[in-house]
Scaffold this active site. Structure first.
Site, PDB file in Angstrom:
ATOM      1  N   LYS A  17       0.830  -1.215   0.000  1.00 49.24           N
ATOM      2  CA  LYS A  17       0.000   0.000   0.000  1.00 49.24           C
ATOM      3  C   LYS A  17       0.864   1.264   0.000  1.00 49.24           C
ATOM      4  CE  LYS A  17      -3.332   2.950   1.075  1.00 49.24           C
ATOM      5  NZ  LYS A  17      -4.382   3.405   0.224  1.00 49.24           N
ATOM      6  N   LYS A  67       2.520  11.249   5.053  1.00 49.78           N
ATOM      7  CA  LYS A  67       2.677  10.197   6.071  1.00 49.78           C
ATOM      8  C   LYS A  67       2.987   8.851   5.398  1.00 49.78           C
ATOM      9  CE  LYS A  67      -0.802   7.800   7.292  1.00 49.78           C
ATOM     10  NZ  LYS A  67      -2.067   7.185   7.663  1.00 49.78           N
TER      11      LYS A  67
END
Lengths: 295, 295
Positions: A173, A241
């Site tokens: 991911k 992030k």
């Protein structure tokens, strides 16, 4: 008998994903950070709203979490009134948030001590795909846990892949998001250069999208970059992030990823310009500032 | 009356493009660098083969060139026995090679003194699209010249865009190739990181191609990178040339393009490893060497 599902987190994505579980007829208990939200949602979807993650775990065989970050996952799984305190041996936790491999591995280790299994199953696909149950779901963890989660995952996603061991769903991911960020950075720079060269930007889009330089970013973000419209679909701070999580892991593996490092710098600069909560299309602002040219 | 077309350069791309002009019924004279090639081609396509670019210009209203680089374009247009020496006022030159904006502007200026017009019309699309007459053609130059060239261009391309002034077709082309190179660099790095993390690469491709990190490069080059098969579709040295042309212009305009600079470094390293004539999928070799990990 079908397993009872608990769902933790009813935000933009989670509420749509849980709705697909409810439509598929799963017995469902839910909890949300926002007080009152779970009760309203449960009333609409014939589910049971509970006060604490621990209570959801007590009423479930499989607990799915879909929250914002690693801190929230840690809190609802391992914190006070968290899932770990339900003393439900044989429980399976399926975390679908994006938290990075390290946090997934840590959570799994802590839960294992309570006899609770864990797999990481982050998703790609925006809100419409959450709604249409056509998310892409990438799973890291043991085969038997993957198979156990599959009936529930199939109600939410169209492509569901067991990609490797614990944490590797997260890893894939964040690599995917790092590629998105790198391609978006290149796109923003190409757009500014095209505009500064006097090229008609409608022609740029038409021609480039038909060529080898095209990307999902080109079709998703060019209009927002050109219109300087940063209505958040995916916030700059969140993409930053994910890119950081990816680069931490890259360092661990000794693999250089300069394309992602460049994207991190540009996203960082964009946050510093005040666009943390804006869509990451705002990185065009940083490129424009560096070039001294506005498209 | 339909204009007579001259075609200079019958390589992999040019021979297919000229064939489409012939099929459309244009009166066609041709020339090629390789001795004898033009005659063989002309016999097959009911065209006239001539000995020198100058003679092609004498028999044409519009001369199209499709050769390897700026040096070849300069030579066939302005060199000994070049188009400029045909003394054909009103002639239109349409250069479809990829030579960068500066070379296009220089050639146009030299031809203008002989009363010859020039537009730059580089293409994207590989061999199959040249054959199928579905190339993307981006044109820089004056509107009247664009309109004059259009009937000929329409026999070769599906998307034909007048993108701006002289040289801007070239500019858009090299920006598109720089984006391709930047996306390819990011892809190679992401692939190596995924592999080093233990992620199944089939799952990587399936999941990533369904997400926001996908690109034309991912669908075009992943199999070649994984298989270390560098059968040339687009050579490393040629892509490096285009990225350099793009960065020269970026410098001229004061626009930073670090994503393309990174791609240039990686392509450079790949050439230094001996892969200049290989397909640019070979840049996976440079990434693997830096990471000390082979996928």
């Amino acid at each position: 008998m079908r397993e009872r599902i608990g769902f933790l987190g009813l935000g933009m994505m989670g509420s749509r994903m849980a709705a697909n579980l409810a439509s598929a007829g799963f017995e469902l208990s839910v909890w949300s950070y926002t007080p009152g939200k779970a009760q309203r949602w449960a009333d609409e979807h014939e589910a049971v709203a509970l006060e604490r993650p621990r209570e959801v775990a007590e009423h479930s065989d499989v607990v799915i979490s879909m929250v914002v970050d690693a801190e929230q996952v840690r809190s609802i799984l391992l914190g006070e009134d968290g899932v770990a305190y339900a003393a439900r041996e044989g429980l399976l936790c399926v975390d679908m948030s994006t938290i990075g491999p390290a946090a997934a591995i840590d959570a799994a280790a802590a839960l294992r001590q309570k006899g609770i299994s864990f797999i990481d199953a982050p998703v790609t696909g925006s809100l419409p795909r959450a709604q249409a149950a056509t998310l892409t779901i990438m799973v890291g963890g043991q085969q038997q846990d993957f198979e156990r989660a599959l009936p529930a995952l199939q109600t939410m996603g169209a492509v569901i892949e067991h990609v490797g061991e614990l944490g590797q769903g997260q890893m894939l991911k964040v690599i995917g998001n790092a590629l998105a960020a790198a391609n978006a950075a290149a796109l923003a720079e190409g757009l500014v250069l095209a505009s500064a060269s006097g090229i008609d930007l409608d022609a740029f889009v038409k021609v480039t999208s038909a060529g080898s330089g095209t990307s999902a970013q080109l079709s998703m973000k060019t209009a927002a970059m050109r219109g300087h419209d940063y209505t958040p679909l995916f916030r700059t701070a969140h993409l930053l992030k994910d890119v950081r999580l990816c680069l931490e892991q890259a360092r661990t593996h000794g693999v250089p990823f300069p394309a992602a490092e460049h994207a991190r710098e540009l996203l960082n600069a964009t946050v510093e310009r005040g666009h943390a909560q804006a869509d990451y299309a705002a990185l065009i602002e940083s490129v424009e500032a560096l070039a001294g040219w506005h498209i």
